[in-house]
Scaffold this motif. Sequence first.
Motif, PDB file in Angstrom:
ATOM      1  N   ASP A  60     -10.252  28.289   6.129  1.00 61.14           N
ATOM      2  CA  ASP A  60     -10.168  26.871   5.770  1.00 61.14           C
ATOM      3  C   ASP A  60     -11.477  26.114   5.970  1.00 61.14           C
ATOM      4  O   ASP A  60     -11.707  25.099   5.325  1.00 61.14           O
ATOM      5  N   VAL A  61     -12.296  26.568   6.899  1.00 63.38           N
ATOM      6  CA  VAL A  61     -13.510  25.802   7.194  1.00 63.38           C
ATOM      7  C   VAL A  61     -14.781  26.596   6.874  1.00 63.38           C
ATOM      8  O   VAL A  61     -15.622  26.149   6.098  1.00 63.38           O
ATOM      9  N   PRO A  75      -5.356  24.419  23.129  1.00 65.58           N
ATOM     10  CA  PRO A  75      -5.621  23.005  22.825  1.00 65.58           C
ATOM     11  C   PRO A  75      -4.599  22.402  21.856  1.00 65.58           C
ATOM     12  O   PRO A  75      -4.161  21.282  22.043  1.00 65.58           O
ATOM     13  N   ALA A  76      -4.250  23.186  20.837  1.00 70.19           N
ATOM     14  CA  ALA A  76      -3.350  22.655  19.815  1.00 70.19           C
ATOM     15  C   ALA A  76      -1.965  22.375  20.384  1.00 70.19           C
ATOM     16  O   ALA A  76      -1.219  21.550  19.864  1.00 70.19           O
ATOM     17  N   ASN A 113      -1.106  22.451   9.617  1.00 73.93           N
ATOM     18  CA  ASN A 113      -1.096  23.646  10.453  1.00 73.93           C
ATOM     19  C   ASN A 113       0.138  23.715  11.332  1.00 73.93           C
ATOM     20  O   ASN A 113       0.534  24.777  11.789  1.00 73.93           O
ATOM     21  N   HIS A 147     -16.023  19.500   3.880  1.00 73.44           N
ATOM     22  CA  HIS A 147     -15.613  19.908   2.544  1.00 73.44           C
ATOM     23  C   HIS A 147     -14.237  19.378   2.171  1.00 73.44           C
ATOM     24  O   HIS A 147     -13.771  19.616   1.074  1.00 73.44           O
ATOM     25  N   TYR A 157     -14.192  17.570   8.765  1.00 66.69           N
ATOM     26  CA  TYR A 157     -14.443  18.741   7.930  1.00 66.69           C
ATOM     27  C   TYR A 157     -15.163  18.279   6.671  1.00 66.69           C
ATOM     28  O   TYR A 157     -14.580  17.551   5.868  1.00 66.69           O
ATOM     29  N   LEU A 163     -10.841  22.754  25.800  1.00 69.23           N
ATOM     30  CA  LEU A 163     -12.019  23.369  25.190  1.00 69.23           C
ATOM     31  C   LEU A 163     -12.873  24.073  26.238  1.00 69.23           C
ATOM     32  O   LEU A 163     -13.730  24.878  25.923  1.00 69.23           O
ATOM     33  N   ALA A 211     -17.089  15.175  13.821  1.00 62.24           N
ATOM     34  CA  ALA A 211     -16.551  16.513  13.547  1.00 62.24           C
ATOM     35  C   ALA A 211     -15.513  16.495  12.439  1.00 62.24           C
ATOM     36  O   ALA A 211     -14.476  17.130  12.532  1.00 62.24           O
ATOM     37  N   PRO A 235     -15.241  27.679   2.885  1.00 65.13           N
ATOM     38  CA  PRO A 235     -15.658  26.585   1.992  1.00 65.13           C
ATOM     39  C   PRO A 235     -17.050  26.045   2.322  1.00 65.13           C
ATOM     40  O   PRO A 235     -17.803  25.691   1.428  1.00 65.13           O
ATOM     41  N   ARG A 267      -1.549  12.429  14.458  1.00 64.70           N
ATOM     42  CA  ARG A 267      -0.888  13.467  15.252  1.00 64.70           C
ATOM     43  C   ARG A 267       0.174  12.887  16.177  1.00 64.70           C
ATOM     44  O   ARG A 267       0.997  13.615  16.710  1.00 64.70           O
ATOM     45  N   GLU A 275     -14.117  23.056  17.526  1.00 61.68           N
ATOM     46  CA  GLU A 275     -13.254  22.449  18.536  1.00 61.68           C
ATOM     47  C   GLU A 275     -12.198  21.563  17.896  1.00 61.68           C
ATOM     48  O   GLU A 275     -11.028  21.588  18.289  1.00 61.68           O
ATOM     49  N   ALA A 276     -12.636  20.792  16.885  1.00 68.69           N
ATOM     50  CA  ALA A 276     -11.677  19.946  16.181  1.00 68.69           C
ATOM     51  C   ALA A 276     -10.603  20.814  15.527  1.00 68.69           C
ATOM     52  O   ALA A 276      -9.421  20.487  15.571  1.00 68.69           O
ATOM     53  N   ALA A 277     -11.022  21.938  14.952  1.00 63.98           N
ATOM     54  CA  ALA A 277     -10.065  22.827  14.284  1.00 63.98           C
ATOM     55  C   ALA A 277      -9.109  23.436  15.298  1.00 63.98           C
ATOM     56  O   ALA A 277      -7.922  23.595  15.034  1.00 63.98           O
ATOM     57  N   ARG A 278      -9.637  23.750  16.471  1.00 62.47           N
ATOM     58  CA  ARG A 278      -8.755  24.315  17.510  1.00 62.47           C
ATOM     59  C   ARG A 278      -7.699  23.305  17.909  1.00 62.47           C
ATOM     60  O   ARG A 278      -6.531  23.647  18.097  1.00 62.47           O
ATOM     61  N   ILE A 279      -8.126  22.050  18.073  1.00 63.61           N
ATOM     62  CA  ILE A 279      -7.156  21.017  18.436  1.00 63.61           C
ATOM     63  C   ILE A 279      -6.183  20.788  17.287  1.00 63.61           C
ATOM     64  O   ILE A 279      -5.019  20.487  17.502  1.00 63.61           O
ATOM     65  N   ASP A 280      -6.669  20.969  16.054  1.00 67.09           N
ATOM     66  CA  ASP A 280      -5.798  20.833  14.886  1.00 67.09           C
ATOM     67  C   ASP A 280      -4.914  22.054  14.687  1.00 67.09           C
ATOM     68  O   ASP A 280      -4.189  22.134  13.693  1.00 67.09           O
ATOM     69  N   GLY A 281      -5.008  23.006  15.580  1.00 64.50           N
ATOM     70  CA  GLY A 281      -4.086  24.137  15.523  1.00 64.50           C
ATOM     71  C   GLY A 281      -4.505  25.255  14.591  1.00 64.50           C
ATOM     72  O   GLY A 281      -3.656  26.019  14.142  1.00 64.50           O
ATOM     73  N   ALA A 282      -5.782  25.340  14.282  1.00 66.59           N
ATOM     74  CA  ALA A 282      -6.240  26.437  13.426  1.00 66.59           C
ATOM     75  C   ALA A 282      -6.700  27.600  14.300  1.00 66.59           C
ATOM     76  O   ALA A 282      -7.554  27.434  15.156  1.00 66.59           O
ATOM     77  N   GLY A 331      -4.346  18.961  10.588  1.00 61.34           N
ATOM     78  CA  GLY A 331      -3.632  19.317  11.814  1.00 61.34           C
ATOM     79  C   GLY A 331      -2.127  19.356  11.605  1.00 61.34           C
ATOM     80  O   GLY A 331      -1.433  20.230  12.125  1.00 61.34           O
ATOM     81  N   PHE A 388     -14.548  12.987  18.468  1.00 61.64           N
ATOM     82  CA  PHE A 388     -15.841  13.508  18.911  1.00 61.64           C
ATOM     83  C   PHE A 388     -16.971  12.527  18.613  1.00 61.64           C
ATOM     84  O   PHE A 388     -16.863  11.675  17.741  1.00 61.64           O
ATOM     85  N   LYS A 408      -7.486  31.179  10.336  1.00 60.43           N
ATOM     86  CA  LYS A 408      -7.369  29.924   9.587  1.00 60.43           C
ATOM     87  C   LYS A 408      -8.701  29.188   9.560  1.00 60.43           C
ATOM     88  O   LYS A 408      -9.110  28.641   8.543  1.00 60.43           O
ATOM     89  N   PHE A 409      -9.368  29.164  10.688  1.00 58.51           N
ATOM     90  CA  PHE A 409     -10.658  28.480  10.758  1.00 58.51           C
ATOM     91  C   PHE A 409     -11.650  29.126   9.799  1.00 58.51           C
ATOM     92  O   PHE A 409     -12.387  28.434   9.094  1.00 58.51           O
ATOM     93  N   LEU A 445     -16.897  21.167  15.144  1.00 61.54           N
ATOM     94  CA  LEU A 445     -16.017  21.483  14.030  1.00 61.54           C
ATOM     95  C   LEU A 445     -14.997  22.535  14.449  1.00 61.54           C
ATOM     96  O   LEU A 445     -13.813  22.445  14.141  1.00 61.54           O
TER      97      LEU A 445
END
Lengths: 371, 280
Positions: B187-188, A73-74, A103, A90, A88, A53, A86, B191, A151, B172-179, A100, A82, B183-184, B170
């Motif tokens: 998907d985020v 990162p992915a 994706n 919704h 989501y 990050l 963090a 919504p 994961r 950062e979490a999405a980046r780690i989740d591969g979005a 994850g 976190f 996509k971010f 949020l």
Amino acid sequence: MAAINITNVSKIYAGGVEAVKSVSIDIADGEFIVLGGPSGCGKSTLLRMVAGLEAISQGTVEIGDRVINDVEPAERDIAMVFQNYALYPHMTVYNNLAYGLKNRGTPKAEIDARVAEAARMLEIEQYLTRKPRALSGGQRQRVAMGRAIVRKPAAFLFDEPLSNLDAKLRVTMRGEIKQLQKRLGTTSLYVTHDQLEAMTLADRLVVLNGGRIEQIGRPLDVYHTPASTFVASFIGSPAMNLLRATREGGRLHFGSQVLESDRLSALPTELTIGIRAEDLRVARAGEQSLAMKVDYIEELGAQRLVHGRLDGKKLTAALSPEIELSDTIALTIAPSRLHFFDVTTGKRLAKALDGLGGRREVASTLEAAIG
Amino acid sequence: MYRTKFFDHLILLSGVFIMVGPLLVALMTSSHEAADIHRNGLSILPGGHFIETYETVLTREGGFTGKITGLRMMMNSLILGLGFAAGKILLSMLAAYALVYFRFRFATVTFWMIFTTLLLPLEVRILPSYEVMNSLHLTNTYTGLIVPLLASATGTFYFRQFFKSIPDELLEAARIDGAGPFKFFVDVIVPLSKTMMAAIFIIMFVYGWNQYLWPTLMTTDEGFFTLVRGIKQILLVWVGSNIPDYNEAFALAILAMLPPVMIVMIFQRWFIKGLTESDK
């Protein structure tokens, strides 16, 4: 699962501020490493560099045998938890866990299986259809953990994950994190400013100060032989008492108060003495002692913290609650339990300590000699 | 607890009267015949020609070419209002997304440039905008009617502030989740922005629906006339030999008011949430 090698890693921000200064840590496969230190010491920055990050300004980070400096990162095969979870907001808990994996193109059946497994492990099965806002802080924390677990990463990264929980829950979750990590055997890097978390969780503890490593070691080693006054005051609660003293022959002068021992001669004449509050005890009649004026008392139940002054300087002693207290108490300490630090650098005076020993047998002979 | 007193009700009632009174008068007057209105003036009591008037207004082919009906005008207004609102939301969300989440040179300057256009009303740039559309041969098209108005400083500003309030973790979490960025966003961000989008949608729909000057300039073909223009047209066309169709003008005014009112009523829950909600 993999080892993580952090080699000479630095973070230099655009303004020239160096947040992390040439840090090297070798983390064995399955090891639980805690990065501790006060806020602004660079511990989070270091973690975020491992996570990808933050860009790594200098040095290399390897996960497994792969240098991951320029890997997204992915793609680093890590999962992060976190401080504010963090999640989501919704998405349902299920989707939070599954996002994850989706994706990554994991097949639906496998996602289901992995989510179910993680949910069972964390006991959040009945919440899978709920949204995060319908969960309590502790439950959200579990979901955040679950998102990391599904994961099956090579490493877990925790960024002060328990700071938003109340004290009681924090203790519970701390235990669970430790157990979970042992069970999964996943290499973990955990950032906290809480010394208790650092002590209880770590296989090895890394204390950072101003972007540099002050000390790396097993928690008890760090506790018993802090490498500097900084570590001494960070690890252990209450913080270690640090007093300036002068040595004349075998006598240590704290202002007007004096401690005597025949083994002090190797020490410099000016030094900082570290005294753990729990190493102090009330002196028996005839023992040499330090007279402390009592300011106030904190009752902890099992212990009683007595805050007072030794010749005008603050001192805290952890005493048994049964002891009768008066305005002034005579305290004593085994000289082997004293910690000696350089006055200017704050570094531990290792040689002198070797002479005095941290070992029990040496301690008892010394005590006898003084007594 | 405070107990409501007679005087409080009086204040509220007079408020209601002042606000709803004119609407009621318009509604009632529209149910009279034009000649009656001409003789007796406005009326607060219903006349007998309610259905008649509205039927005429909606279905009778009128205008210079004799082809435009009220329904058609309503359609046009809807297309303008919906296209306007949807386009503005899409464009300003994308602009705000770029401003907040991408680090590019002069991002701040860009934002402030967009922001300063808030100060300029549409009328300031109406001639150049017209000129551009004219040379692209887009006058008398829906594209010409909608597209030049889509850039929205207000929308961009609101969405920017909203995106800034979404915690960085949020992303950062999405980046780690591969979005990735797309996509971010889908998907985020989208919504999460639902309530905000509803709020902006209402404001922009009503704003688009009520546009008068721009459609007047852009469309000369009566097939593109909007309701708001139609009202004026009715009053103008027959001046001279005939009595103006006051009843129809009032009926059109009532019709022109209905969709925005309905939109506000339907979306009001989200609208309030969008403007006040801070729990992300």
